[in-house]
Design a protein around this motif. Sequence first.
Motif, PDB file in Angstrom:
ATOM      1  N   ILE A 174      83.309  44.250  61.725  1.00 28.36           N
ATOM      2  CA  ILE A 174      81.987  44.776  61.367  1.00 28.36           C
ATOM      3  C   ILE A 174      81.434  44.059  60.145  1.00 28.36           C
ATOM      4  CG2 ILE A 174      80.725  46.831  60.586  1.00 28.36           C
ATOM      5  CD1 ILE A 174      81.440  46.834  63.569  1.00 28.36           C
ATOM      6  N   ASP A 175      82.293  43.722  59.190  1.00 31.33           N
ATOM      7  CA  ASP A 175      81.811  43.018  57.995  1.00 31.33           C
ATOM      8  C   ASP A 175      81.167  41.685  58.368  1.00 31.33           C
ATOM      9  OD1 ASP A 175      82.576  45.013  56.169  1.00 31.33           O
ATOM     10  OD2 ASP A 175      84.635  44.259  56.166  1.00 31.33           O
ATOM     11  N   GLU A 176      81.761  41.006  59.351  1.00 31.63           N
ATOM     12  CA  GLU A 176      81.192  39.730  59.817  1.00 31.63           C
ATOM     13  C   GLU A 176      79.830  39.965  60.482  1.00 31.63           C
ATOM     14  OE1 GLU A 176      82.037  36.301  63.177  1.00 31.63           O
ATOM     15  OE2 GLU A 176      83.744  37.423  62.386  1.00 31.63           O
ATOM     16  N   LEU A 177      79.749  41.004  61.307  1.00 38.82           N
ATOM     17  CA  LEU A 177      78.479  41.314  61.962  1.00 38.82           C
ATOM     18  C   LEU A 177      77.401  41.654  60.945  1.00 38.82           C
ATOM     19  CD1 LEU A 177      79.526  43.476  65.032  1.00 38.82           C
ATOM     20  CD2 LEU A 177      78.706  41.124  65.019  1.00 38.82           C
ATOM     21  N   VAL A 178      77.765  42.449  59.966  1.00 44.81           N
ATOM     22  CA  VAL A 178      76.793  42.835  58.936  1.00 44.81           C
ATOM     23  C   VAL A 178      76.335  41.598  58.162  1.00 44.81           C
ATOM     24  CG1 VAL A 178      76.473  44.139  56.806  1.00 44.81           C
ATOM     25  CG2 VAL A 178      77.590  45.200  58.774  1.00 44.81           C
ATOM     26  N   ALA A 179      77.253  40.732  57.821  1.00 44.90           N
ATOM     27  CA  ALA A 179      76.893  39.514  57.090  1.00 44.90           C
ATOM     28  C   ALA A 179      75.905  38.663  57.883  1.00 44.90           C
ATOM     29  CB  ALA A 179      78.152  38.707  56.766  1.00 44.90           C
ATOM     30  N   LEU A 180      76.074  38.653  59.195  1.00 45.79           N
ATOM     31  CA  LEU A 180      75.190  37.842  60.043  1.00 45.79           C
ATOM     32  C   LEU A 180      73.856  38.515  60.345  1.00 45.79           C
ATOM     33  CD1 LEU A 180      77.797  36.525  62.633  1.00 45.79           C
ATOM     34  CD2 LEU A 180      76.573  35.166  60.922  1.00 45.79           C
ATOM     35  N   TYR A 181      73.850  39.837  60.503  1.00 40.57           N
ATOM     36  CA  TYR A 181      72.664  40.508  61.045  1.00 40.57           C
ATOM     37  C   TYR A 181      71.942  41.450  60.093  1.00 40.57           C
ATOM     38  CZ  TYR A 181      73.754  38.386  65.422  1.00 40.57           C
ATOM     39  OH  TYR A 181      73.975  37.455  66.395  1.00 40.57           O
ATOM     40  N   ASP A 182      72.527  41.823  58.986  1.00 37.82           N
ATOM     41  CA  ASP A 182      71.847  42.697  58.031  1.00 37.82           C
ATOM     42  C   ASP A 182      70.963  41.815  57.145  1.00 37.82           C
ATOM     43  OD1 ASP A 182      71.041  44.762  56.385  1.00 37.82           O
ATOM     44  OD2 ASP A 182      72.958  44.920  55.336  1.00 37.82           O
TER      45      ASP A 182
END
Length: 86
Positions: free
Chosen positions: A53-61
């Motif tokens: 999730i941290d990777e997803l947040v870094a990419l999409y937030d």
Amino acid sequence: SSPHCSPLPPSLPHAYAHHQAFQALGGNSDKTGSVATTKLKGICDDFELSIDIDELVALYDADNSGFIDYEEFAAMLKDDAVDAAK
């Protein structure tokens, strides 16, 4: 096919599913609000998913709010980012 009915656009089923998932995770029916990243992490833990999730947040937030708004959420699903983050 009936002359009064046109087929659904191919993107509609995905858009509807994205909208439903966004609401289920805490967003509003009018596509406002957001999904807390802590909620996403909790769901991954509950279902023993190995999604970063941290990777997803870094990419999409995009606004670094710690929350995923509807546009960010839809972009994440459209890009199949969840599969890539496993």
